[in-house]
Write a protein that holds these residues in place. Structure first.
Motif, PDB file in Angstrom:
ATOM      1  N   SER A  32      34.681 -23.697   6.334  1.00 18.31           N
ATOM      2  CA  SER A  32      34.772 -22.570   5.406  1.00 18.31           C
ATOM      3  C   SER A  32      33.421 -22.319   4.746  1.00 18.31           C
ATOM      4  CB  SER A  32      35.838 -22.843   4.337  1.00 18.31           C
ATOM      5  OG  SER A  32      37.114 -22.944   4.918  1.00 18.31           O
ATOM      6  N   PHE A  33      32.795 -23.391   4.264  1.00 23.23           N
ATOM      7  CA  PHE A  33      31.480 -23.239   3.644  1.00 23.23           C
ATOM      8  C   PHE A  33      30.439 -22.768   4.653  1.00 23.23           C
ATOM      9  CE2 PHE A  33      27.527 -25.749   2.353  1.00 23.23           C
ATOM     10  CZ  PHE A  33      26.982 -24.658   1.679  1.00 23.23           C
ATOM     11  N   ALA A  34      30.437 -23.370   5.842  1.00 23.62           N
ATOM     12  CA  ALA A  34      29.430 -23.008   6.836  1.00 23.62           C
ATOM     13  C   ALA A  34      29.544 -21.550   7.255  1.00 23.62           C
ATOM     14  CB  ALA A  34      29.563 -23.921   8.054  1.00 23.62           C
ATOM     15  N   THR A  50      24.491 -24.729  12.474  1.00 23.79           N
ATOM     16  CA  THR A  50      23.283 -25.339  11.925  1.00 23.79           C
ATOM     17  C   THR A  50      22.783 -24.533  10.726  1.00 23.79           C
ATOM     18  OG1 THR A  50      21.903 -24.084  13.461  1.00 23.79           O
ATOM     19  CG2 THR A  50      22.631 -26.262  14.166  1.00 23.79           C
ATOM     20  N   ASP A  51      21.715 -25.018  10.106  1.00 27.16           N
ATOM     21  CA  ASP A  51      21.036 -24.363   8.989  1.00 27.16           C
ATOM     22  C   ASP A  51      21.992 -24.055   7.836  1.00 27.16           C
ATOM     23  OD1 ASP A  51      18.649 -24.399  10.425  1.00 27.16           O
ATOM     24  OD2 ASP A  51      19.104 -22.487  11.398  1.00 27.16           O
ATOM     25  N   ILE A  52      22.869 -24.981   7.537  1.00 30.19           N
ATOM     26  CA  ILE A  52      23.755 -24.828   6.382  1.00 30.19           C
ATOM     27  C   ILE A  52      22.939 -25.099   5.123  1.00 30.19           C
ATOM     28  CG2 ILE A  52      25.852 -25.687   5.279  1.00 30.19           C
ATOM     29  CD1 ILE A  52      26.848 -26.512   8.031  1.00 30.19           C
ATOM     30  N   LEU A  85      31.079 -19.033   5.558  1.00 30.10           N
ATOM     31  CA  LEU A  85      30.774 -18.142   4.427  1.00 30.10           C
ATOM     32  C   LEU A  85      29.274 -18.064   4.179  1.00 30.10           C
ATOM     33  CD1 LEU A  85      33.613 -19.150   1.931  1.00 30.10           C
ATOM     34  CD2 LEU A  85      33.390 -16.980   3.150  1.00 30.10           C
ATOM     35  N   ALA A  86      28.588 -19.192   4.312  1.00 28.06           N
ATOM     36  CA  ALA A  86      27.141 -19.189   4.120  1.00 28.06           C
ATOM     37  C   ALA A  86      26.430 -18.429   5.235  1.00 28.06           C
ATOM     38  CB  ALA A  86      26.630 -20.622   4.049  1.00 28.06           C
ATOM     39  N   GLU A  87      26.936 -18.549   6.463  1.00 26.97           N
ATOM     40  CA  GLU A  87      26.284 -17.905   7.603  1.00 26.97           C
ATOM     41  C   GLU A  87      26.518 -16.400   7.619  1.00 26.97           C
ATOM     42  OE1 GLU A  87      25.928 -19.038  12.282  1.00 26.97           O
ATOM     43  OE2 GLU A  87      27.962 -18.786  11.503  1.00 26.97           O
ATOM     44  N   ASN A  88      27.723 -15.968   7.268  1.00 23.79           N
ATOM     45  CA  ASN A  88      28.060 -14.548   7.398  1.00 23.79           C
ATOM     46  C   ASN A  88      27.878 -13.742   6.108  1.00 23.79           C
ATOM     47  OD1 ASN A  88      29.002 -14.723  10.186  1.00 23.79           O
ATOM     48  ND2 ASN A  88      30.738 -15.873   9.367  1.00 23.79           N
TER      49      ASN A  88
END
Length: 426
Positions: free
Chosen positions: A150-152, A221-223, A154-157
């Motif tokens: 969920s965090f990954a 990656t890149d979280i 939300l952070a990516e999109n």
């Protein structure tokens, strides 16, 4: 010593099993000769020593069980555990807070503390489901994965940071906890364990095969890492970084220490919420469900809501831990959320004592910290670790903290009843 012969026979049978198990990897050794070819040599001395130690340990254990004093006062045991926890808990808390601040402590030990605290938080979350509500959950890693992905995603999109995604990850995991709770409302025991295990595998297979969303086996990656009031922890220094703002030299220990205090705060929040809920009607309903589901239903307790809240709240804390795991690693993949993770967390809860908050901490230190500290022993570290676990479960079969007292009791009448039952006068 009237049972000397049976004890010797029992010890000899255990030693024979140890001979079969230890023979291949202790009695034999692969090596290289001068020509560079593999050679097989024997180590009879080491094998005999291991079998002899097994025989002696089994024989001494049988003698100890035969002559140990009978524990007839359960009240005294619970009071002793309470007195122990009264002093141990503050000491552990002070040690946990002060550990990263000790001069000269290496960054590797702080990072190990982060790992242990992550499993402590997972253990406390699963303890709500297993220890308090008595529901055997073998798929807890699914909520861990939901929080991380969920965090990954939300952070990516959407470009959100850790602090914005932390509550959302917990809410998404709680929602999936409710989704798991509904199909298993009528199940118990082994059937409940099988369904929860299947749920965990379903989540893992979904994130593995839904490549367009989760990246599949390649992961995400890149979280982003968490920030401190907008300050980042970069080794480059400069404006906008922790080192640049406070005019100190960049050090990897700065980010590791910050992560340590984040997971410590999250774990303490989990513990505080759990202890508060245990004193509320909801917590007492969980304990009643754990002791006897039929009696719980006869008292008018809503079993559906009780089970769903246990799954949802336990899953929420698993989601928080998953969000932290993602920001700590900056990379996640399905390989991080296998059944082994669920088994490890469940072992921490059972080894510490189901329902015990302090026991989870002690078990996490043993289950996670000891293997990491024994890395230099290579192949022998898991052998030593396995023997230690077997010894602990023999000596303390109900876990480190074996008391299972209800949060609310009937006062003096309960004490008298317990004493009468223990003395055989009921």
């Amino acid at each position: 010593m009237r049972n000397l012969v049976p004890n010797l026979k029992d010890s000899a049978s255990v030693a024979f099993v140890a001979l079969l198990l230890f023979g291949p990897f202790l009695g034999l050794k692969l090596g290289d000769n001068e020509a560079g070819n593999l050679t097989l040599s024997t180590r009879p001395g080491l094998l005999i020593l291991a079998v002899a130690l097994t025989f002696a340990a089994r024989f001494l254990m049988l003698l100890w069980h035969e002559h140990r004093p009978q524990r007839t006062r359960s009240l005294k045991l619970s009071q002793g555990a309470s007195r122990t926890g009264k002093y141990v808990v503050p000491a552990l808390l002070v040690a946990a807070v002060a550990m990263p601040l000790i001069p000269g402590v290496e960054n590797a030990y702080i990072d190990l503390g982060v790992l242990i605290m992550t499993y402590v938080m997972l253990g406390w979350g699963l303890n709500i489901v297993v220890g308090l509500a008595g529901l055997l959950d073998l798929g807890y890693v699914a909520f861990y994965a939901v929080g991380a992905y969920s965090f990954a995603l939300l952070a990516e999109n959407f470009g959100l940071g850790f602090w914005e995604c932390l509550p959302l990850s917990g809410l998404f995991a709680a929602l999936w906890g409710v989704c798991l709770g509904f199909p298993v409302l009528r199940l118990r025991g082994d059937y409940l364990a099988i369904v929860t295990l299947a749920f965990g595998e379903i989540i893992r297979l979904v994130i593995t095969n839904w490549v367009s969303l989760t990246g599949g086996p390649n992961g995400i990656t890149d979280i982003p890492h968490p920030t401190l009031f907008g300050l980042t922890f970069s080794m480059a220094g400069g404006p906008g970084t922790f080192a640049g703002f406070f005019h100190v030299d960049p050090d990897p220990k700065q980010r590791t220490t910050y992560l340590y205090y984040i997971i410590l705060a999250l774990a303490l929040l989990t513990n505080w919420v759990t202890l508060r809920l245990r004193q509320q009607p909801l917590g007492r309903a969980w304990e009643a469900l754990r002791e006897d589901e039929i009696a719980c239903r006869s008292l008018g307790i809503n079993l559906r809501n009780t089970k769903l809240t246990a799954f949802a709240i336990g899953a929420m804390f698993g989601g928080f831990a998953g969000c932290f795991f993602a920001t700590r690693q900056a990379f996640i993949s399905p390989d991080s959320f296998t059944f082994i993770e669920s088994a490890t967390v469940l072992a921490i809860v059972v080894l510490g004592g189901a329902g015990s908050q302090l026991g989870v901490v002690l078990a996490a230190c043993v289950m996670i910290g000891v293997p990491e500290l024994l890395q230099s022993l290579q192949i022998y570290r898991m052998l030593i670790f396995g023997l230690a676990l077997v010894t602990i479960m023999v000596v303390r079969p109900r876990g480190f903290i074996a008391t299972r007292r209800p949060t609310v009791s009937l006062g003096r009448a309960k004490i008298i009843s317990a004493e009468m039952v223990s003395e055989g006068r009921s």
